[in-house]
Design a protein around this motif. Structure first.
Motif, PDB file in Angstrom:
ATOM      1  N   ARG A 337     -48.639   3.355 -65.161  1.00  0.00           N
ATOM      2  CA  ARG A 337     -49.477   2.409 -64.393  1.00  0.00           C
ATOM      3  C   ARG A 337     -50.221   1.461 -65.325  1.00  0.00           C
ATOM      4  O   ARG A 337     -50.240   0.244 -65.125  1.00  0.00           O
ATOM      5  CB  ARG A 337     -50.475   3.179 -63.532  1.00  0.00           C
ATOM      6  CG  ARG A 337     -51.363   2.268 -62.677  1.00  0.00           C
ATOM      7  CD  ARG A 337     -52.463   3.036 -61.985  1.00  0.00           C
ATOM      8  NE  ARG A 337     -53.511   3.420 -62.907  1.00  0.00           N
ATOM      9  CZ  ARG A 337     -54.499   2.616 -63.304  1.00  0.00           C
ATOM     10  NH1 ARG A 337     -54.552   1.358 -62.874  1.00  0.00           N
ATOM     11  NH2 ARG A 337     -55.435   3.053 -64.128  1.00  0.00           N
ATOM     12  N   LEU A 338     -50.846   2.029 -66.355  1.00  0.00           N
ATOM     13  CA  LEU A 338     -51.633   1.202 -67.270  1.00  0.00           C
ATOM     14  C   LEU A 338     -50.751   0.281 -68.113  1.00  0.00           C
ATOM     15  O   LEU A 338     -51.137  -0.847 -68.425  1.00  0.00           O
ATOM     16  CB  LEU A 338     -52.481   2.102 -68.169  1.00  0.00           C
ATOM     17  CG  LEU A 338     -53.615   2.858 -67.459  1.00  0.00           C
ATOM     18  CD1 LEU A 338     -54.226   3.914 -68.374  1.00  0.00           C
ATOM     19  CD2 LEU A 338     -54.689   1.886 -66.980  1.00  0.00           C
ATOM     20  N   THR A 339     -49.574   0.759 -68.484  1.00  0.00           N
ATOM     21  CA  THR A 339     -48.648  -0.071 -69.261  1.00  0.00           C
ATOM     22  C   THR A 339     -48.195  -1.279 -68.446  1.00  0.00           C
ATOM     23  O   THR A 339     -48.138  -2.408 -68.954  1.00  0.00           O
ATOM     24  CB  THR A 339     -47.430   0.754 -69.709  1.00  0.00           C
ATOM     25  OG1 THR A 339     -47.865   1.824 -70.554  1.00  0.00           O
ATOM     26  CG2 THR A 339     -46.445  -0.111 -70.487  1.00  0.00           C
ATOM     27  N   GLU A 340     -47.878  -1.063 -67.172  1.00  0.00           N
ATOM     28  CA  GLU A 340     -47.463  -2.163 -66.305  1.00  0.00           C
ATOM     29  C   GLU A 340     -48.614  -3.145 -66.088  1.00  0.00           C
ATOM     30  O   GLU A 340     -48.420  -4.366 -66.100  1.00  0.00           O
ATOM     31  CB  GLU A 340     -46.986  -1.614 -64.955  1.00  0.00           C
ATOM     32  CG  GLU A 340     -46.607  -2.678 -63.937  1.00  0.00           C
ATOM     33  CD  GLU A 340     -45.448  -3.559 -64.374  1.00  0.00           C
ATOM     34  OE1 GLU A 340     -45.258  -4.617 -63.746  1.00  0.00           O
ATOM     35  OE2 GLU A 340     -44.727  -3.182 -65.321  1.00  0.00           O
ATOM     36  N   ALA A 341     -49.837  -2.622 -65.930  1.00  0.00           N
ATOM     37  CA  ALA A 341     -50.992  -3.505 -65.765  1.00  0.00           C
ATOM     38  C   ALA A 341     -51.227  -4.326 -67.024  1.00  0.00           C
ATOM     39  O   ALA A 341     -51.604  -5.501 -66.957  1.00  0.00           O
ATOM     40  CB  ALA A 341     -52.233  -2.679 -65.428  1.00  0.00           C
ATOM     41  N   GLY A 342     -50.991  -3.720 -68.187  1.00  0.00           N
ATOM     42  CA  GLY A 342     -51.126  -4.466 -69.430  1.00  0.00           C
ATOM     43  C   GLY A 342     -50.072  -5.551 -69.559  1.00  0.00           C
ATOM     44  O   GLY A 342     -50.344  -6.651 -70.037  1.00  0.00           O
ATOM     45  N   ARG A 343     -48.866  -5.255 -69.094  1.00  0.00           N
ATOM     46  CA  ARG A 343     -47.775  -6.233 -69.180  1.00  0.00           C
ATOM     47  C   ARG A 343     -48.033  -7.425 -68.279  1.00  0.00           C
ATOM     48  O   ARG A 343     -47.733  -8.572 -68.642  1.00  0.00           O
ATOM     49  CB  ARG A 343     -46.450  -5.564 -68.782  1.00  0.00           C
ATOM     50  CG  ARG A 343     -45.227  -6.445 -68.972  1.00  0.00           C
ATOM     51  CD  ARG A 343     -43.981  -5.782 -68.417  1.00  0.00           C
ATOM     52  NE  ARG A 343     -44.063  -5.644 -66.980  1.00  0.00           N
ATOM     53  CZ  ARG A 343     -43.810  -6.645 -66.107  1.00  0.00           C
ATOM     54  NH1 ARG A 343     -43.485  -7.835 -66.567  1.00  0.00           N
ATOM     55  NH2 ARG A 343     -43.908  -6.440 -64.822  1.00  0.00           N
ATOM     56  N   THR A 344     -48.605  -7.173 -67.109  1.00  0.00           N
ATOM     57  CA  THR A 344     -48.842  -8.247 -66.146  1.00  0.00           C
ATOM     58  C   THR A 344     -50.224  -8.882 -66.296  1.00  0.00           C
ATOM     59  O   THR A 344     -50.552  -9.829 -65.576  1.00  0.00           O
ATOM     60  CB  THR A 344     -48.696  -7.709 -64.706  1.00  0.00           C
ATOM     61  OG1 THR A 344     -49.620  -6.629 -64.512  1.00  0.00           O
ATOM     62  CG2 THR A 344     -47.283  -7.222 -64.460  1.00  0.00           C
ATOM     63  N   GLY A 345     -51.027  -8.365 -67.222  1.00  0.00           N
ATOM     64  CA  GLY A 345     -52.353  -8.939 -67.442  1.00  0.00           C
ATOM     65  C   GLY A 345     -53.351  -8.601 -66.361  1.00  0.00           C
ATOM     66  O   GLY A 345     -54.289  -9.363 -66.127  1.00  0.00           O
TER      67      GLY A 345
END
Length: 441
Positions: A337-345
């Motif tokens: 979840r956090l990795t995807e949020a980091g990727r999408t800003g």
């Protein structure tokens, strides 16, 4: 700034973003001048030193001005937009009641928790969008226009567009509420009656000039915050690093067995995190911070595990809350979840603060080892290199095994080498023999 018709203008300023943040950079405007916005509708996307966030406006009405181009940094309290709204409901003292025309919510990420007493929105008159505005012969019936005074219903963008094209705004009657002159009105007038273009304003000079062969990149936003934190870590923390090679063959086999048994997939990072939390339970000195002013070491009874992640906007360290209380499945899901949020800003300030220990998997960059800088104000960071086949003595014989280099960078004020070495050795033992973890499950 009320008008006879009941239309008045409210200014929405960049709100306090929390976490000690004092400024933000405009990344993308979500509304245009002349747009009709609802209460708590996001109007601009900004980047702070912590994250990318959308800022909701607590007022509903017509956007009459925007302040700042994309890429501009604004301090907290600086104007963002002005909104033309309807007349508020009268109060006993005759004063305006903000609650009747706004949600009262001005912090980023907070919507309206309950419906306000009245939600008033300015309605565009029929034909306002795309219709040809009338042109007055002698003056105009719209709002007065003063070049230097405060203009609650005419935006700087509209004035600049008219000035650059030699158009006198006094000759127009606006199509917006109460004669509000919109950008569409000016553009229609320019198409209908072309005028000599005004002398173009000189291009603004850059703030700093680069010598031939130089490229200057401002240290601001997230990148600037990371630079400040790393510099502070180097200034304040007397760090030391120890490392060890470990045979990760059995750990990789254990992960394969877990993932072939069905159920959610378990990531390698989750297994390493589970090993980390078990090691910190044995060596809690490393799950701490130093209060330099009080000259005290503050030890935590919880593990909020940060993990370094590289994004298009720079290095970020999202935090998994209460990692010590999570199993491998829960850790895998939260890392994803956090990795995807980091990727999408879309990481929030809360996702990026409060860590007590950091796991740095720099092996994803194809390197074996590193001496990372501690994520201030934490006291330690575990580094994991790439896992690659290497010659290894296994059970007395030379064999090809999956080998990984582990490193621990620690604040020498919180512990000595014996504690740091014991922690790293325990991590290596768990990597080599995952069954060791059964003692702490």
């Amino acid at each position: 700034m009320a008008h006879a018709s009941g239309i008045h203008s409210l200014e929405f300023k960049l709100p306090d973003l929390g976490e000690g943040l004092t400024e933000a950079e405009i990344v993308r405007w979500l509304v245009e001048v002349g747009d009709l916005v609802a209460i708590d509708q996001p109007v601009v996307e900004v980047e702070t030193a912590k994250a990318m966030v959308e800022v909701p406006c607590p007022y509903g009405g017509v956007v009459t001005a925007r302040f700042g181009e994309e890429g501009t940094e604004l301090p907290v309290g600086a104007p963002l937009i002005t909104v033309a709204v309807g007349e508020p409901a009268p109060s006993g003292g005759g004063a305006e009641e903000p609650g009747t025309e706004s949600s009262g919510n001005v912090l980023v990420g907070y919507g309206t928790s309950e419906a306000p007493a009245r939600r008033r929105r300015v309605r565009q008159e029929p034909g306002a969008a795309g219709a040809a505005p009338a042109t007055a012969v002698n003056g105009r019936a719209g709002v007065p226009e003063a070049e230097d005074g405060p203009l609650p219903v005419i935006s700087p963008l509209v004035r600049r567009l008219a000035r650059q094209n030699g158009l006198d705004l006094r000759e127009l009657t606006g199509s917006g509420p109460d004669g509000l002159i919109l950008r569409a009105d000016v553009e229609y007038a320019l198409r209908a009656a072309p005028r000599p273009a005004a002398t173009a304003a000189p291009a603004p000079r850059p703030a700093a000039t680069a010598a031939p062969g130089e490229i200057r990149t401002p240290l601001k936003g997230m990148r600037g915050a990371v630079a400040d934190k790393l510099s502070r870590s180097r200034r304040e923390i007397p760090d030391a690093t120890c490392w060890v090679d470990a045979d990760a063959t059995e750990l990789m086999r254990a992960r394969t067995a877990m993932n072939t048994a069905g159920g959610p997939k378990i990531s390698l990072l989750a297994l390493l995190a589970r090993i980390c939390t078990a090691a910190l339970a044995r060596f809690p000195e490393l799950n701490s911070t130093v209060d330099a002013q009080a000259r005290e070491v503050v030890q935590f009874d919880h593990v909020h595990l940060g993990f370094a992640a590289q994004t298009d906007r720079g290095l970020v360290v999202p935090v998994v809350r209460d990692a010590h209380a999570r199993d491998a499945e829960s850790l895998s899901a939260e890392f994803a979840r956090l990795t995807e949020a980091g990727r999408t800003g879309t990481l929030t300030p809360g996702d990026l603060t409060g860590g007590t220990f950091t796991l740095n998997n720099y092996g994803v960059f194809g390197v074996d080892g590193s001496t990372p800088i501690i994520n201030h104000p934490e006291a330690a960071m575990l580094g994991v290199g790439r896992i690659v086949p290497k010659p290894w003595v296994h059970e007395g014989e030379l064999a090809v095994r999956q080998v990984v280099q582990l490193s621990l960078t620690f604040d020498h004020r919180v512990c000595d080498g014996g504690t740091a070495g014991g922690f790293l050795r325990y991590v290596a033992d768990c990597v080599e023999q995952p069954a060791v973890l059964l003692r702490t499950l």
